[in-house]
Design an enzyme around this catalytic site. Structure first.
Site, PDB file in Angstrom:
ATOM      1  NE  ARG A 299      -3.261   2.574   2.658  1.00 50.09           N
ATOM      2  CZ  ARG A 299      -3.249   3.397   3.718  1.00 50.09           C
ATOM      3  NH1 ARG A 299      -2.676   3.031   4.853  1.00 50.09           N
ATOM      4  NH2 ARG A 299      -3.826   4.567   3.657  1.00 50.09           N
TER       5      ARG A 299
ATOM      6  CG  HIS B  67      -1.263   8.669   3.360  1.00 51.39           C
ATOM      7  ND1 HIS B  67      -1.355   7.317   3.619  1.00 51.39           N
ATOM      8  CD2 HIS B  67      -0.895   9.230   4.530  1.00 51.39           C
ATOM      9  CE1 HIS B  67      -1.032   7.070   4.881  1.00 51.39           C
ATOM     10  NE2 HIS B  67      -0.752   8.226   5.461  1.00 51.39           N
TER      11      HIS B  67
ATOM     12  CD  GLU C 198      -5.024   7.628  10.039  1.00 51.96           C
ATOM     13  OE1 GLU C 198      -4.529   8.697  10.457  1.00 51.96           O
ATOM     14  OE2 GLU C 198      -4.705   6.524  10.492  1.00 51.96           O
TER      15      GLU C 198
ATOM     16  CG  ASN D  83      -5.132   3.397   8.823  1.00 54.07           C
ATOM     17  OD1 ASN D  83      -5.157   2.420   8.070  1.00 54.07           O
ATOM     18  ND2 ASN D  83      -4.706   4.586   8.433  1.00 54.07           N
TER      19      ASN D  83
ATOM     20  CE1 TYR E 119       0.074   2.645  13.489  1.00 53.56           C
ATOM     21  CE2 TYR E 119      -1.908   3.779  12.750  1.00 53.56           C
ATOM     22  CZ  TYR E 119      -0.643   3.267  12.495  1.00 53.56           C
ATOM     23  OH  TYR E 119      -0.106   3.368  11.229  1.00 53.56           O
TER      24      TYR E 119
ATOM     25  CD  GLU F  95      -1.644   4.004   8.141  1.00 47.66           C
ATOM     26  OE1 GLU F  95      -1.353   4.434   9.281  1.00 47.66           O
ATOM     27  OE2 GLU F  95      -1.851   4.751   7.171  1.00 47.66           O
TER      28      GLU F  95
HETATM   29  C1  FCB Z   1      -1.355   7.256  10.754  1.00 42.56           C
HETATM   30  C2  FCB Z   1      -0.965   7.782   9.374  1.00 42.56           C
HETATM   31  C3  FCB Z   1       0.365   7.269   8.885  1.00 42.56           C
HETATM   32  C4  FCB Z   1       1.398   7.185  10.012  1.00 42.56           C
HETATM   33  C5  FCB Z   1       0.829   6.455  11.188  1.00 42.56           C
HETATM   34  C6  FCB Z   1       1.810   6.276  12.319  1.00 42.56           C
HETATM   35  O1  FCB Z   1      -2.211   8.153  11.353  1.00 42.56           O
HETATM   36  O2  FCB Z   1      -1.942   7.415   8.443  1.00 42.56           O
HETATM   37  O3  FCB Z   1       0.788   8.084   7.823  1.00 42.56           O
HETATM   38  O4  FCB Z   1       1.869   8.430  10.317  1.00 42.56           O
HETATM   39  O5  FCB Z   1      -0.315   7.107  11.653  1.00 42.56           O
END
Ligand code: FCB
Length: 443
Positions: free
Chosen positions: A74, A118, A163, A289, A291, A349
């Site tokens: 990607r 992006h 995002e 995405n 995290y 992500e």
């Molecule tokens: C996300 C972004 C990516 C990167 C990660 C850590 O928010 O999409 O570009 O910075 O965080």
């Protein structure tokens, strides 16, 4: 074995974070160039001028992906590299770069997954207000047309935005990202036009690409109340509403969530809320995405959200200060599955920054990143076992790179980049990922 045979195993990157060659071959300026060259905006004064120099080293990077056994990659297109002024004439050298990259990927049996936005939006369009201008919907659809015509014979997977919450709220409202705005109404307008732009671009992509797989990527972290007090529970619902429902409801239901409309009140003046119904075009997948978890408490002093974040002392955090909470991924997906008619899901992500030790014997030992990936991949595997339609996973990131306002200080790569020599060195996490892919593919 839960992972299906055709599961996409990928790495993810974004143009401004890795390409460099910021002023080469006719590339137009992007908002992140302007922002990072403005003193005080990015830590250490870092810019994306050179980044990982992927623009010149993409062959080496594709070879590394192949060595790791990735079957998907990607990446994003730099809009001003291909249309320097944002609208109007295209830049042949810019288009040529993406041609060469796509061809190299296909030759290595790696499927290209393209993100159109992006974040490196053309600076030339900021004079007209950028995403706050209603014309941005058409600018974006035209750009999607150029790219899907150009690459559509070879690229099947298309992501409109990455995002949009971050662009709109962190970029146009809080100003910690480009373009450094400070207006909540501006942020809401930007979000609105990006969503309409998504709705306008998907049919264009479908028209130009046979068997297109088109979708959008949203930041969908876990939001939970910091205590069982009713005020905190309500605060978490508000926070999640702004991050999740403000984008998921338009994309899947063609409307904005009423509670957040009420919360935003006059900040929405001038936006035709009804128009959002055009954002709900059929899509083939949702990009997720994921995290971390946020704990949210009520904060009467911070309108209109009336919220604050609470740091969880009992949890483990990454170098970003992000709480590691793998189970939140599955909890979110179960919730979305109850509230929306979900298409395929790609985890577009997931990954972590840690303060890595320097390489020894040509490898970086990064046990905490290995543990992070393992825990999240286990969640993905159980989600698939539960019947959630996850079709692929993309680790963020293939390479250490320019982490936006944090600059190069935060390393997310499974491959280390030495920013003095630009040498790439694999990390243990890359080798772990390689084994996991091999195991899943042989099962
Ligand atoms: C996300 C972004 C990516 C990167 C990660 C850590 O928010 O999409 O570009 O910075 O965080």
């Amino acid at each position: 074995m839960a992972f299906p045979k055709d599961f996409l195993w990928g790495g993810a990157t974004a143009s401004y974070q890795i390409e460099g060659a910021a002023q080469e071959d006719g590339r137009g300026e992007c908002v992140w160039h302007r922002f990072s060259h403005t003193p005080g905006k990015v830590e250490n004064g870092d810019t994306g001028d050179v980044a990982c120099d992927h623009y010149h080293r993409y062959r080496e990077d594709v070879a590394l992906m192949q060595q790791l056994g990735l079957n998907a990659y990607r990446f994003s297109i730099s809009w001003p590299r291909v249309i320097p002024q944002g609208t109007g004439s295209t830049n042949p050298a810019g288009l040529d770069f993406y041609d060469r990259l796509v061809d190299a990927l296909l030759k290595a049996n790696i499927r290209p997954v393209v993100t159109l936005n992006h974040w490196d939006f053309p600076q030339a369009l900021m004079g007209s207000g950028g995403w706050t201008n209603p014309d941005s919907v058409q600018w974006f659809a035209d750009y999607a047309d150029v790219m899907s015509r150009h690459l559509g014979d070879r690229v099947t997977y298309w992501i409109t935005h990455n995002e949009p919450w971050v662009v709109a709220f962190v970029g146009y409202w809080m100003g910690r990202h480009a373009p450094g705005g400070n207006s909540l109404p501006g942020g809401l307008k930007a979000a609105h036009h990006m969503l309409l732009g998504h709705g306008a671009a998907v049919p264009v992509i479908r028209q130009n690409v046979r068997n297109a797989q088109a979708g959008i990527t949203l930041d969908l972290h876990r939001y939970e109340p910091a205590s069982d007090k009713e005020a905190d529970i309500q605060a978490a619902i508000r926070e999640e509403g702004v991050h999740h429902r403000w984008f998921l409801d338009p994309v899947f239901k063609g409307c904005y969530p009423a509670d957040i409309v009420e919360l935003m009140g006059e900040n929405l003046d001038g936006i035709d809320l009804e128009a959002i119904k055009t954002a709900a075009v059929p899509i083939d997948f949702l990009g997720v995405n994921y995290y971390m978890r946020f704990l949210i408490a009520d904060n009467p002093g911070f309108p209109p959200m009336h919220n604050r974040l609470v740091y969880n002392d009992d949890a483990e955090h990454t170098a970003m200060g992000w709480e590691i909470y793998p189970q939140g991924l599955i909890l979110n997906l179960q919730k979305f599955n109850e509230n929306y008619d979900l298409p395929d899901i790609y985890i577009t992500e997931n990954g972590a920054a840690f303060d890595d030790a320097p390489p020894q014997n040509d490898v970086v030992e990064d046990p905490r990143r290995v543990a992070y990936l393992e825990a999240h991949l286990n969640e993905v595997e159980s989600a698939i076992e539960q019947g959630l339609p996850i079709k692929g996973y993309f680790v963020w990131s293939l390479l250490d790179n320019f982490e936006w306002s944090y600059g190069y200080g935060k390393r997310f790569g499974i491959i280390r980049v030495d920013y003095d020599t630009l040498k790439r060195t694999v990390k243990r996490s890359a080798l772990y990922y390689k084994d996991r892919i091999a195991q899943a593919s042989s099962g």
